[in-house]
Design an enzyme around this catalytic site. Structure first.
Site, PDB file in Angstrom:
ATOM      1  N   TRP A  99       0.826  -1.212   0.000  1.00 47.05           N
ATOM      2  CA  TRP A  99       0.000   0.000   0.000  1.00 47.05           C
ATOM      3  C   TRP A  99       0.855   1.255   0.000  1.00 47.05           C
ATOM      4  CZ3 TRP A  99      -4.284  -1.314  -1.918  1.00 47.05           C
ATOM      5  CH2 TRP A  99      -4.883  -2.532  -1.581  1.00 47.05           C
ATOM      6  N   ASP A 134      -1.900   6.231   6.662  1.00 48.07           N
ATOM      7  CA  ASP A 134      -2.891   5.281   6.139  1.00 48.07           C
ATOM      8  C   ASP A 134      -3.133   4.254   7.239  1.00 48.07           C
ATOM      9  OD1 ASP A 134      -4.350   3.304   4.926  1.00 48.07           O
ATOM     10  OD2 ASP A 134      -2.977   2.994   3.239  1.00 48.07           O
ATOM     11  N   LYS A 175     -12.030  -2.514   6.449  1.00 47.87           N
ATOM     12  CA  LYS A 175     -11.141  -3.380   7.226  1.00 47.87           C
ATOM     13  C   LYS A 175     -11.641  -3.481   8.663  1.00 47.87           C
ATOM     14  CE  LYS A 175      -8.694  -3.652   3.528  1.00 47.87           C
ATOM     15  NZ  LYS A 175      -7.668  -2.700   3.147  1.00 47.87           N
TER      16      LYS A 175
HETATM   17  C1  PLP Z   1      -7.100  -2.174   1.859  1.00 40.78           C
HETATM   18  C2  PLP Z   1      -6.108  -1.113   2.030  1.00 40.78           C
HETATM   19  C3  PLP Z   1      -6.006  -0.038   1.136  1.00 40.78           C
HETATM   20  C4  PLP Z   1      -6.897   0.081  -0.088  1.00 40.78           C
HETATM   21  O1  PLP Z   1      -8.184   0.343   0.294  1.00 40.78           O
HETATM   22  P1  PLP Z   1      -9.350   0.603  -0.793  1.00 40.78           P
HETATM   23  O2  PLP Z   1     -10.445   1.115   0.064  1.00 40.78           O
HETATM   24  O3  PLP Z   1      -9.640  -0.715  -1.440  1.00 40.78           O
HETATM   25  O4  PLP Z   1      -8.846   1.600  -1.768  1.00 40.78           O
HETATM   26  C5  PLP Z   1      -5.073   0.929   1.390  1.00 40.78           C
HETATM   27  N1  PLP Z   1      -4.258   0.854   2.459  1.00 40.78           N
HETATM   28  C6  PLP Z   1      -4.318  -0.168   3.339  1.00 40.78           C
HETATM   29  C7  PLP Z   1      -3.394  -0.186   4.512  1.00 40.78           C
HETATM   30  C8  PLP Z   1      -5.239  -1.177   3.153  1.00 40.78           C
HETATM   31  O5  PLP Z   1      -5.300  -2.195   4.024  1.00 40.78           O
END
Ligand code: PLP
Length: 361
Positions: free
Chosen positions: A103, A172, A196
């Protein structure tokens, strides 16, 4: 509920059962409106109450003061990879990025596509991202430091946040948001795709501090500007109402049933310790993340060979345990044990793993 399985999915992932039950019970007639939450207007008092309560609860849980704005955006966490550099690096300034996996790599790529002068100040790519870099030096004039607090695919997590001096962090937190208390003092922005740990897919929560909002230029598209959403309580256009409603219920569960983020953290640690201790004591399973860098949310591990891994995942499904296959890019196995996954699920997983080792090892 007999027909529900233990859900170890990485995302979309398990939600607290009481939240799902409340959605079910109020689905046809939300708050006496005579309509479903998926039918009410986003300009109604019903929806105002939902979004404002979600915001208030989030602020209380994270102990946020009025410098922070809470936004609900679409486009997933992935949209933030391009929005952050677009909004905060308009004046030619640079930003520091820490690369700890899939990511972060994507976040770096999106800043580079826009030809922003970013610097990757640390990376764990040399060892296939199995650890979190330490003792990083940052550029004092950077507009921000970007990092991924929990690496969903590689199974690593920052145990504590780095010291970035006066430079604000943009984090993030998609896969560990609301799993533990956060020291907000050096954080300028947090973003988290809901699917998540806090809700269904379709919304990304953004917590942004006023001084970062002040950097947003006027000459970028409205839908890509944080200011647009901060000025309209996330209702510049139609927001993802159902996803926001679910988040409201998850925040209520965190506050009222769990009792806050310290308590949530203790539960999460107990689950992760149980699983890692079992794996470490076994000669059959092997954890892929280095001790000291291991994720409390996504436990990644291998079996002696890939055929056994396939059988393991299949047998787990027969035993009502889903989602244990590793990400398609790395293989192996992964148990995602987010907030809504209880200790009972982890105990059942450990007994299944013990049994599987006996019969296959
Ligand atoms: C799943 C995830 C993403 C991407 O998320 P989307 O909502 O599918 O764009 C980005 N960063 C992390 C840490 C993730 O676990």
């Amino acid at each position: 509920m007999q027909d529900r399985i233990h859900n170890f999915n990485a995302g979309p992932a398990a939600l607290p059962l009481p939240v799902l039950e409340e959605i079910r019970d109020s689905f046809l007639n939300f708050a006496g409106s005579g309509m479903s939450i998926t039918e009410v207007s986003h300009r109604s008092k019903w929806f105002d109450d939902v979004i404002n309560d979600a915001i208030e609860r989030t602020k209380r849980l994270l102990k946020l003061d009025d410098q922070y704005h809470i936004l609900f955006l679409q486009g997933g966490a992935s949209m933030q990879f391009c929005m952050a550099p677009l909004n905060f690096l308009s004046d030619g300034r640079s930003a520091d990025y820490i690369n700890t996996g899939t990511w972060s790599t994507k976040a770096i790529k999106e800043a580079k596509i826009q030809k922003k002068p970013i610097k990757v100040v640390a990376s764990s790519e040399d060892k296939n991202f199995c650890y979190i870099p330490k003792n990083i030096s940052f550029n004092k004039d950077a507009a921000y430091v970007h990092l991924t607090s929990n690496n969903t695919i590689k199974g690593t997590q920052f145990e504590s946040l780095p010291d970035t001096g006066t430079v604000p962090m943009i984090i993030d937190m998609s896969s560990d948001f609301m799993s533990r208390p956060v020291d907000m003092s050096k954080i300028g922005m947090i973003y988290a795709g809901a699917q998540k740990n806090i809700g269904p897919a379709g919304v990304c929560m953004v917590i942004i501090r006023q001084d970062l909002l002040d950097l947003v230029p006027d000459n970028i598209p409205s839908m890509l500007s944080y200011a647009t959403f901060a000025n309209t309580n996330s209702m510049y256009n139609t927001p993802p109402c159902f996803a926001i409603y679910t988040i409201q219920l998850v925040m209520k569960w965190l506050e009222e049933t769990i009792g806050g983020l310290e308590k949530m953290d203790a539960r999460n640690r107990e689950k992760a310790d149980l699983l890692y201790n079992f794996i470490d004591a076994s000669g059959f399973y092997r954890a892929t993340a280095e001790p000291g860098s291991r994720s409390l949310m996504n436990v990644t591990f291998r079996l002696p060979d890939e055929t056994l891994e396939k059988t393991f995942v299949a047998k787990a499904i027969e035993n009502k345990m889903g989602g244990l296959k590793g990400h398609r890019s790395v293989g192996g196995c992964r148990a995602s044990i987010y907030n809504a996954t209880g200790i009972d699920a982890v105990k059942d997983l450990v007994s299944f793993m013990t049994q599987f080792e006996k019969t296959s090892g």
